[in-house]
Write a protein that holds these residues in place. Structure first.
Motif, PDB file in Angstrom:
ATOM      1  N   UNK A 158      -8.927 108.125  26.913  1.00 41.78           N
ATOM      2  CA  UNK A 158      -8.528 107.953  25.522  1.00 41.78           C
ATOM      3  C   UNK A 158      -7.105 108.486  25.356  1.00 41.78           C
ATOM      4  N   UNK A 159      -6.258 107.829  24.565  1.00 39.60           N
ATOM      5  CA  UNK A 159      -4.864 108.272  24.425  1.00 39.60           C
ATOM      6  C   UNK A 159      -4.690 109.749  24.062  1.00 39.60           C
ATOM      7  N   UNK A 160      -5.488 110.328  23.146  1.00 45.10           N
ATOM      8  CA  UNK A 160      -5.305 111.758  22.852  1.00 45.10           C
ATOM      9  C   UNK A 160      -5.442 112.641  24.085  1.00 45.10           C
ATOM     10  N   UNK A 161      -6.358 112.293  24.987  1.00 43.55           N
ATOM     11  CA  UNK A 161      -6.524 113.088  26.201  1.00 43.55           C
ATOM     12  C   UNK A 161      -5.296 113.000  27.104  1.00 43.55           C
ATOM     13  N   UNK A 162      -4.702 111.825  27.182  1.00 42.14           N
ATOM     14  CA  UNK A 162      -3.483 111.667  27.973  1.00 42.14           C
ATOM     15  C   UNK A 162      -2.384 112.561  27.410  1.00 42.14           C
ATOM     16  N   UNK A 163      -2.258 112.583  26.077  1.00 43.86           N
ATOM     17  CA  UNK A 163      -1.236 113.396  25.422  1.00 43.86           C
ATOM     18  C   UNK A 163      -1.510 114.886  25.612  1.00 43.86           C
ATOM     19  N   UNK A 164      -2.779 115.289  25.458  1.00 40.84           N
ATOM     20  CA  UNK A 164      -3.149 116.694  25.615  1.00 40.84           C
ATOM     21  C   UNK A 164      -2.937 117.142  27.055  1.00 40.84           C
ATOM     22  N   UNK A 165      -3.333 116.305  28.002  1.00 39.31           N
ATOM     23  CA  UNK A 165      -3.151 116.640  29.403  1.00 39.31           C
ATOM     24  C   UNK A 165      -1.694 116.858  29.740  1.00 39.31           C
ATOM     25  N   UNK A 166      -0.826 116.018  29.187  1.00 38.23           N
ATOM     26  CA  UNK A 166       0.606 116.139  29.436  1.00 38.23           C
ATOM     27  C   UNK A 166       1.179 117.388  28.783  1.00 38.23           C
ATOM     28  N   UNK A 167       0.791 117.631  27.512  1.00 35.99           N
ATOM     29  CA  UNK A 167       1.344 118.763  26.774  1.00 35.99           C
ATOM     30  C   UNK A 167       0.861 120.108  27.284  1.00 35.99           C
ATOM     31  N   UNK A 168      -0.393 120.163  27.726  1.00 33.76           N
ATOM     32  CA  UNK A 168      -0.988 121.432  28.144  1.00 33.76           C
ATOM     33  C   UNK A 168      -1.011 121.611  29.655  1.00 33.76           C
ATOM     34  N   UNK A 169      -0.623 120.578  30.385  1.00 36.94           N
ATOM     35  CA  UNK A 169      -0.645 120.672  31.837  1.00 36.94           C
ATOM     36  C   UNK A 169      -2.049 120.655  32.421  1.00 36.94           C
ATOM     37  N   UNK A 170      -2.946 119.901  31.788  1.00 34.71           N
ATOM     38  CA  UNK A 170      -4.330 119.818  32.250  1.00 34.71           C
ATOM     39  C   UNK A 170      -4.481 118.685  33.256  1.00 34.71           C
ATOM     40  N   UNK A 171      -5.414 118.849  34.182  1.00 37.63           N
ATOM     41  CA  UNK A 171      -5.618 117.861  35.245  1.00 37.63           C
ATOM     42  C   UNK A 171      -6.817 116.965  34.948  1.00 37.63           C
ATOM     43  N   UNK A 172      -6.936 115.919  35.750  1.00 33.81           N
ATOM     44  CA  UNK A 172      -8.091 115.020  35.654  1.00 33.81           C
ATOM     45  C   UNK A 172      -9.385 115.812  35.853  1.00 33.81           C
ATOM     46  N   UNK A 173      -9.373 116.732  36.825  1.00 32.45           N
ATOM     47  CA  UNK A 173     -10.561 117.553  37.108  1.00 32.45           C
ATOM     48  C   UNK A 173     -10.911 118.461  35.939  1.00 32.45           C
ATOM     49  N   UNK A 174      -9.909 118.977  35.222  1.00 35.98           N
ATOM     50  CA  UNK A 174     -10.169 119.829  34.052  1.00 35.98           C
ATOM     51  C   UNK A 174     -10.994 119.072  33.010  1.00 35.98           C
TER      52      UNK A 174
END
Length: 427
Positions: A158-174
């Motif tokens: 989902x787009x929000x997850x892509x944005x959050x992952x980028x902003x917070x430095x979260x990984x696919x595994x997270x």
């Protein structure tokens, strides 16, 4: 300055007016959204250039590209083949078929974007329902809800997850570790609820089921070569979407490239394929981005987000629950992309003030993504699939969706709240 002539008040009034027209269904939602965008320009709340900046062309690119992709691929008969295969595996039982499609939709939405998934699933659904003489609306409703749950589970769903992952430095595994478990729980609960909402009412006759079992799925293949090409391209697209971050490509580039390749290798009439795009849906999103952008540009969404933080007094757990609930409610009526974009810097700022923001990222992710089930305009997949259903002669109205979607959204948020408390308070 008169209070009722400020840009903030005008942007709110226009948004409320557009939303009221959408709810009333007296005006087509695309007309309402585009009219709202024009009013923002006429009243000089935002400039034309500012409005264009607010349009998420990446989202529109994904929508257009995948619609073209599906328009070509379905000429091979691949979707009818898959539909009949699934129906026969379910022995023609419409409830089992519904469950199979719900699970397929959720899983695919975790690894593709939601819109791509519903575009691939909807032709199969309509084909099976036509054979069984079942109303496809319950099937489409369950798939919309499942797509938003499945999309919540991963970084790319989902787009929000892509944005959050980028902003917070979260990984696919997270995302798999933190969002994945609760999404599985929510999906299981939803399937149980679907049985009581729809499952007991499915009434296909033994004769219809017998017809399904007698069907030969291979007879539906109209172009075997194109079907093989479509399967290969679908696999390539799935892998490309999963790796688009590492490849440095926007998801729209992948979707449009896939559409271009399919148009080249498909041998279909391009003008006919272009007619397969839901242009009214594209227009709706373009207008809605501008309308919501009016509130972004005037600072309304910033004020709203800051107010949410002020209410909690900086308490991490209370802030987590407020962000979860508020994100869900707001994302059900506003596009979740600008809201998520606004919340990310606020959470980052809170982190600099010594607040533990780790739980807040997951509250924002779950709230923004699951909130999409609240209304018909809460997520892209909702609008796209309802548009397809309407085009086929089975309209999903705003109010009918609201009666089912909003209560189930609240159920999912309640489960998510308990889950977050267990993960971050108990343990």
């Amino acid at each position: 300055m008169d209070l009722f002539t400020t840009p903030q008040i005008i942007s709110i009034v226009i948004f409320v007016g557009v939303f009221a027209l959408i709810i009333s269904e007296k005006v087509h939602r695309t007309s309402a959204a585009l009219a709202g965008a024009v009013l923002l320009w006429i009243t000089h709340v935002i400039t034309f250039e500012q409005g264009m900046e607010e349009i998420d062309f990446n989202t529109l690119g994904v929508l257009t590209g995948m619609m073209l992709f599906v328009a070509v691929a379905k000429q091979s008969g691949i979707f009818e083949f898959m539909a009949i295969k699934a129906a026969k595996l379910a022995k023609g039982d419409p409830w089992r078929i519904m469950v199979y499609f719900v699970i397929i939709t959720a899983v695919c939405s975790a690894f593709l974007d939601n819109v791509t998934t519903v575009l691939l699933i909807s032709p199969m659904t309509f084909t099976v329902c036509k054979i069984l003489d079942e109303n496809p609306i319950p099937f489409f409703m369950t798939q919309i809800l499942a797509s938003n749950v499945g999309g919540t589970a991963t970084l790319i769903g989902d787009p929000p997850n892509i944005m959050i992952g980028s902003g917070a430095g979260l990984t696919f595994a997270d995302f798999i570790c933190y969002d994945g478990p609760i999404c599985v729980i929510i999906l299981v609960v939803f399937i149980v609820i679907f049985y009581f909402l729809y499952g007991r009412k499915l009434t296909s006759t033994p004769e219809a089921r017998a017809v399904v079992m007698e069907l030969e799925e291979r007879d539906t293949i109209r172009d075997k070569g194109l079907m093989h090409k479509s399967i290969v391209m679908i696999l390539i697209v799935i892998v490309a979407f999963m790796l688009h971050g590492q490849l440095g490509l926007e998801s729209s580039m992948i979707a449009l490239a896939a559409a271009a390749v399919m148009l080249l290798i498909g041998g279909q009439d391009i003008e006919e394929m272009i007619l397969g795009v839901e242009w009214t849906t594209i227009g709706f999103f373009a207008g809605l981005f501008v309308v919501v952008g009016g509130m972004v540009q005037t600072g309304v969404i910033d004020m709203l987000a800051q107010a949410l933080i002020d209410i909690t007094g900086g308490d991490a757990i209370l802030t987590m629950l407020v962000i979860l609930v508020a994100s869900a409610i707001i994302s059900s009526i506003l596009d979740n992309i600008p809201f998520t974009a606004t919340m990310i810097p606020i959470i980052l700022y809170m982190g600099t003030q010594g607040i533990d923001v780790w739980p807040l990222w997951w509250a924002l992710s779950l709230g923004a993504c699951l909130g999409g089930n609240g209304t018909l305009i809460g997520a892209s997949a909702n609008v796209v699939l309802s548009g397809i259903s309407t085009r086929e002669g089975y309209p999903i109205t705003f109010m009918n969706f609201l009666k089912v979607g909003f209560p189930l959204m609240l159920v999912s948020i309640a489960l998510a709240a308990v889950y977050l408390m267990v993960v971050f308070v108990v343990f």
